[in-house]
Scaffold this motif. Structure first.
Motif, PDB file in Angstrom:
ATOM      1  N   UNK A  59      19.230  37.431  18.214  1.00 29.96           N
ATOM      2  CA  UNK A  59      18.459  36.459  18.976  1.00 29.96           C
ATOM      3  C   UNK A  59      17.303  37.178  19.650  1.00 29.96           C
ATOM      4  N   UNK A  60      16.447  36.421  20.304  1.00 27.41           N
ATOM      5  CA  UNK A  60      15.290  37.013  20.950  1.00 27.41           C
ATOM      6  C   UNK A  60      14.010  36.542  20.303  1.00 27.41           C
ATOM      7  N   UNK A  61      12.892  36.939  20.914  1.00 28.40           N
ATOM      8  CA  UNK A  61      11.581  36.464  20.482  1.00 28.40           C
ATOM      9  C   UNK A  61      11.316  36.734  19.012  1.00 28.40           C
ATOM     10  N   UNK A  62      11.773  37.880  18.502  1.00 26.52           N
ATOM     11  CA  UNK A  62      11.451  38.277  17.133  1.00 26.52           C
ATOM     12  C   UNK A  62      12.603  38.039  16.160  1.00 26.52           C
ATOM     13  N   UNK A  96      19.493  41.782  20.524  1.00 30.01           N
ATOM     14  CA  UNK A  96      18.383  41.067  21.138  1.00 30.01           C
ATOM     15  C   UNK A  96      17.107  41.699  20.610  1.00 30.01           C
ATOM     16  N   UNK A  97      16.406  40.947  19.781  1.00 24.19           N
ATOM     17  CA  UNK A  97      15.265  41.472  19.025  1.00 24.19           C
ATOM     18  C   UNK A  97      13.959  41.153  19.751  1.00 24.19           C
ATOM     19  N   UNK A  98      13.358  42.200  20.329  1.00 26.08           N
ATOM     20  CA  UNK A  98      12.086  42.056  21.036  1.00 26.08           C
ATOM     21  C   UNK A  98      10.930  42.738  20.309  1.00 26.08           C
ATOM     22  N   UNK A  99      11.257  43.760  19.527  1.00 27.53           N
ATOM     23  CA  UNK A  99      10.226  44.549  18.851  1.00 27.53           C
ATOM     24  C   UNK A  99       9.728  43.783  17.625  1.00 27.53           C
ATOM     25  N   UNK A 100       8.412  43.628  17.456  1.00 27.61           N
ATOM     26  CA  UNK A 100       7.894  42.933  16.276  1.00 27.61           C
ATOM     27  C   UNK A 100       8.346  43.595  14.984  1.00 27.61           C
TER      28      UNK A 100
END
Length: 281
Positions: A59-62, A96-100
């Motif tokens: 989950x997360x932005x990316x 938690x995926x934040x890195x593009x």
């Protein structure tokens, strides 16, 4: 993360190539590199809980750009760890995926490295960095550097590492124009010219993949030009094969609309997996 077993939580710091010299093509299809790796406080977060079999939730932005979960490098790292150690323990991971993704920040490699560190602690195998490095090298050229997450010079495919002077606390602004740049096409577009070795000063270095990346995504040149206008920028360059660019020494800036950005700092070693960092712009 109150009450969570610290052995089941791990930060995955984003990687930055402060310089990247491509020296030639190798017989195995990879390229001979000389690079200076650095790592940021910003990154993904990996946690786990015991389970009957391997599993992963992203989950997360990316998260939507991370691809099929069954192909994620976290699960590849977990299975490689189990094969190498013989452990029968299994875990379900939460990333938690934040890195593009496809951005030159080594997000997938950092996640795989985080999985190896987490499993080594959780399973009590005691391999430590030295014992995990061969596994990391099997998973990808950047994974050994991400395993250590310290400022280091990389040679060969990037897996031969030598510690470099610490840059802990140095501000860095990361900016991505929200265009993916897969590594393979950029390396294939490299012109094959060896422009010389990487010295000890990253400021005197270069990124030989900037030109081929710009040819594929011209907006990268716009990002670099904008970053060079920022007060205090000590070094402006593209990281890895792009499209993320950075300005070293810049704490914050109003980034043009539509671009992704995060202001962070360089660190030595994976920071504790604590509260989530502020969201990227």
């Amino acid at each position: 993360m109150t009450g969570r077993d610290p052995a089941l939580a791990e930060a995955a710091p984003a990687k930055v190539n402060l310089a990247l010299h491509v020296r030639g093509r190798l017989a195995d299809g990879y390229h001979a590199l000389e690079t200076l790796f650095a790592f940021t406080r910003f990154g993904d977060t990996l946690t786990a809980e015991p389970a009957a079999d391997w599993g992963l939730r992203v989950e997360g932005e990316m998260a939507g750009l991370a691809g099929p979960e069954e192909e994620n490098l976290v699960l590849r790292a977990a299975r490689a760890f189990a094969d190498a150690t013989g452990t029968r323990r299994r875990f379900r991971f939460h990333l938690v995926k934040r890195v593009p993704v496809a951005a030159g920040l080594g997000g997938g490699s950092a996640d795989a490295a985080a999985a190896l560190r987490l499993l080594d602690r959780a399973c009590g195998t005691g391999l430590g960095p030295a014992g995990l490095l061969p596994l990391a090298a099997m998973l990808g050229a950047d994974v050994p550097a991400c395993l250590l997450s310290v400022t280091a010079r990389g040679e060969g495919r990037g897996e031969r590492l030598t510690r470099a002077p610490s840059m802990t606390g140095m501000p860095i602004l990361l900016v991505n124009p929200r265009v993916p740049v897969p590594t393979g096409p950029v390396f294939r577009a490299w012109d094959g010219i060896d422009r010389g070795p990487l010295g000890n000063d990253p400021l005197a270095g270069r990124n030989d993949l900037e030109a081929p990346a710009i040819a594929l995504q011209p907006v990268i040149a716009e990002v670099l030009a904008w970053l060079r206008t920022l007060p205090g920028a000590r070094l402006v360059r593209m990281s890895g094969s792009g499209a993320t660019c950075f300005a070293l020494g810049v704490t914050a800036a109003r980034v043009p609309a539509g671009w992704w950005s995060v202001a962070t700092e360089l660190v030595e070693g994976p920071p504790p997996a604590g509260p989530a960092p502020p969201p990227a712009a």
